[in-house]
Structures are given as C-alpha cells and as structure tokens.
Write a protein that holds these residues in place. Structure first.
Motif, PDB file in Angstrom:
ATOM      1  N   VAL A 129     -37.588  80.324  -7.140  1.00  0.00           N
ATOM      2  CA  VAL A 129     -37.278  80.880  -5.815  1.00  0.00           C
ATOM      3  C   VAL A 129     -36.971  79.758  -4.832  1.00  0.00           C
ATOM      4  O   VAL A 129     -36.033  79.847  -4.030  1.00  0.00           O
ATOM      5  N   LEU A 130     -37.747  78.687  -4.876  1.00  0.00           N
ATOM      6  CA  LEU A 130     -37.515  77.566  -3.959  1.00  0.00           C
ATOM      7  C   LEU A 130     -36.177  76.875  -4.233  1.00  0.00           C
ATOM      8  O   LEU A 130     -35.526  76.366  -3.311  1.00  0.00           O
ATOM      9  N   THR A 131     -35.753  76.848  -5.496  1.00  0.00           N
ATOM     10  CA  THR A 131     -34.443  76.284  -5.835  1.00  0.00           C
ATOM     11  C   THR A 131     -33.338  77.113  -5.181  1.00  0.00           C
ATOM     12  O   THR A 131     -32.386  76.577  -4.609  1.00  0.00           O
ATOM     13  N   GLU A 132     -33.493  78.439  -5.249  1.00  0.00           N
ATOM     14  CA  GLU A 132     -32.509  79.325  -4.609  1.00  0.00           C
ATOM     15  C   GLU A 132     -32.544  79.179  -3.093  1.00  0.00           C
ATOM     16  O   GLU A 132     -31.518  79.345  -2.416  1.00  0.00           O
ATOM     17  N   ALA A 133     -33.714  78.853  -2.546  1.00  0.00           N
ATOM     18  CA  ALA A 133     -33.853  78.711  -1.089  1.00  0.00           C
ATOM     19  C   ALA A 133     -32.893  77.664  -0.535  1.00  0.00           C
ATOM     20  O   ALA A 133     -32.367  77.811   0.582  1.00  0.00           O
TER      21      ALA A 133
END
Length: 328
Positions: free
Chosen positions: A42-46
């Motif tokens: 999720v943080l990568t997509e952020a």
C-alpha cells in the motif's frame, strides 16, 4: 527522507528506560513480516498517488468553454473527454483511501495488543512503527495538496452534472464512464471534506477501537501519545535536529506529530487538549511555532479545523491562543 533518524526518547510512558526509534532504516522482524509486507504494498502505491495528485492540473479551460457554449456539441464532447480520465484518477485516489484504512487497522492491531506496553511496542516493532508514521506522513501530504487544488472539486462537480444531463436525455453514458452513480455519491462525500484522507484515518481509528472492545482504549491512545512524544523530542532537541540531512526529514516528523495528535483527539474520550492529556500540546505547538510559517500552515490548519475537541470548554485559553497566533 534524509539520513538515519534515531531518537533517544526520555521519560516517555512514565518510564526511565531509553530506546532508539529509527524511522528510516528499521527492518521487520519475523513476527512483523506478514503485516509489514501487506502494508508495504500500500505504501508503494502511495508514492504514485501523491505523484498523480501533484501533477493534477484539472480540466478548467475545457469546462469553461463548455459552459460558455452549451449548444456546441463539439465543445461539449471535448470537455467530457477531458474530464472522464481525470475522474478516473479521482476514483483511484478514493479507492486508495479504503486500502489505507485497512492498512492502518492492521498496524493498530499489532501495535496496540496487550502483550506489552506502547513504549515496548514501538521499541520492539520499529518497522511497523515506521510504516504507521509513513501512513500519517502520506495522509497529511495528500490533504495539503488536495486543499490547494480547487480543480478537483470543480472537475468532479462538472462530471456529475453532465452525467445527470445524459441520463435525462437517455444518453447511454454508463459504459463510457469511470464512475457509476453509487460510487460517485461516495466519492462526493469523500472530496467534500477539507481533509479527506485524515478523516478516513480518524474514522478508521475510531472504528478500530469500537471493533476491539476487548482492548482498553488506552492501548490505542497511549500508542498515539507515545509517537507524538517521540516526534516532539526529535524536533525540539538540537542534538537530534543536527542529524537531519534535509528539511524533508523535519517535515516528515512534523506531519507525523500532527497526525497522531488528531487521531488521539478523535479516539480519546476527553481529547488531546485537556490538561490530563498524555500529549504535551503546548510543547507540540511550540515546535510548530519555530518552523518557517509557509512550511507548517497546512499542519496548523489541520489542528485548528480538523480536531474534535479544540473548541471544547476544557481546552485552555492559552492553547487556543497559541494556535490562533502561532504565526502572528
């Protein structure tokens, strides 16, 4: 985010034990690994969400032309063609907020369990504490960008108005649309909020506490207040500030501090501003006061306008005054 960030926290959690909280290089232990990997996706997509939001320029000119020339079919089609892919981006942002909510709840489950104290959780599960901080950093950054971009609301309003007109004249717009009516209603509520991602996290934290009635609410509020204290110590202590390689590191800590204050204010029955609060609000506001005004105005506004208890009678006049005149 800068160089290695390590902070020696002192007298946190009424505990004289010291520990280092490493926001940059913490690696997950075996126990943390499953949750860490889920949240890391999720943080990568952020990152791409922030990039898309930063480059979001809107369809203002095409919409203006369409309003000025309501009977020119070519102009109407051009405006619609400009708006639809932008609404696709807005849909992506909204759907990402749901993923962020799930990630936050997963981290809270780990960091607030009763197997150890909040301080021990942050000391022993630093990789997850770091991810929690990164979610807060993303959230405040997203909302700062959203608040300064009126094109988002304008584009979405035009999209909904046009969709309604298409239905009235029985045009089959649905198959060419990014967003159906039900989703559009949910998105409309999301973007109507001044700080939509922060509201998502506040609601998620409140839901988490309600859902886990077996956990004392203090498990969650103490986790938040401890994180706020760590950030404040990092920011107000010259020996730690000198370790920061860039202003980005300072801003990261400021956003995390403000984010946990707001979450605490929503979850704690009495809020963050009462005298008995475990967060040193005067100290936190002073830390904000010492920053260049243009770098913290969005964070100050988040405290002024998105907290729950600031205007309660139990909030001291001094704290209210400090927030009103912080850059005066």
């Amino acid at each position: 985010m800068g160089n290695l960030i390590k902070v020696l926290t002192r007298d946190i959690d009424n505990n004289t034990g010291n520990f280092f909280l490493d926001f940059e290089n913490a690696k997950p232990t075996e126990a943390e690994k499953r949750v860490w990997e889920e949240v890391n996706e999720v943080l990568t997509e952020a990152m791409s969400v922030l990039q898309d939001l930063q480059s979001y320029s809107g369809a203002g000119e095409a919409i203006r032309q369409a309003i000025q020339h309501p009977n020119d079919e070519h102009v109407q089609e051009s405006a619609w063609a400009a708006v639809v892919p932008l609404v696709g981006k807005l849909k992506k942002f909204y759907e990402f907020s749901l993923k962020l909510e799930d990630s936050l709840q997963g981290l809270l489950e780990f960091l607030t369990s009763s197997r150890c104290s909040p301080t021990q959780h942050l000391e022993q599960e630093q990789a997850l504490a770091r991810q929690f901080a990164e979610i807060l950093h993303f959230t405040l950054r997203f909302d700062e960008l959203k608040m300064t971009n009126p094109a988002i609301q304008n584009d979405f309003s035009y999209y909904r108005r046009t969709l309604s007109r298409m239905r009235i004249i029985n045009q089959t717009a649905e198959e060419h649309n990014e967003v159906d009516n039900e989703l559009a209603n949910r998105m409309s509520l999301f973007y109507a909020n001044a700080t939509p991602m922060l509201k998502t996290l506040s609601d998620a934290t409140t839901k988490f506490v309600s859902k886990h009635a077996e956990l004392p609410v203090e498990n969650t509020t103490d986790c938040l207040s401890t994180m706020a204290s760590v950030c404040k110590v990092m920011l107000e202590t010259p020996e730690y500030r000198t370790r920061f390689a860039s202003d980005d590191t300072v801003l990261f800590c400021l956003r995390v501090m403000v984010g946990v204050i707001i979450l605490y204010d929503y979850v704690h029955p009495a809020g963050a501003f009462v005298k008995s609060s475990k967060i040193d609000m005067k100290g936190c506001i002073k830390v904000l006061r010492y920053q260049p005004p243009n770098s913290v105005e969005g964070l100050l506004n988040a405290l002024r306008y998105t907290t729950k208890h600031l205007n309660d009678e139990t909030t001291s006049k001094q704290i209210k005054s400090m927030l009103q005149t912080v850059n005066g």
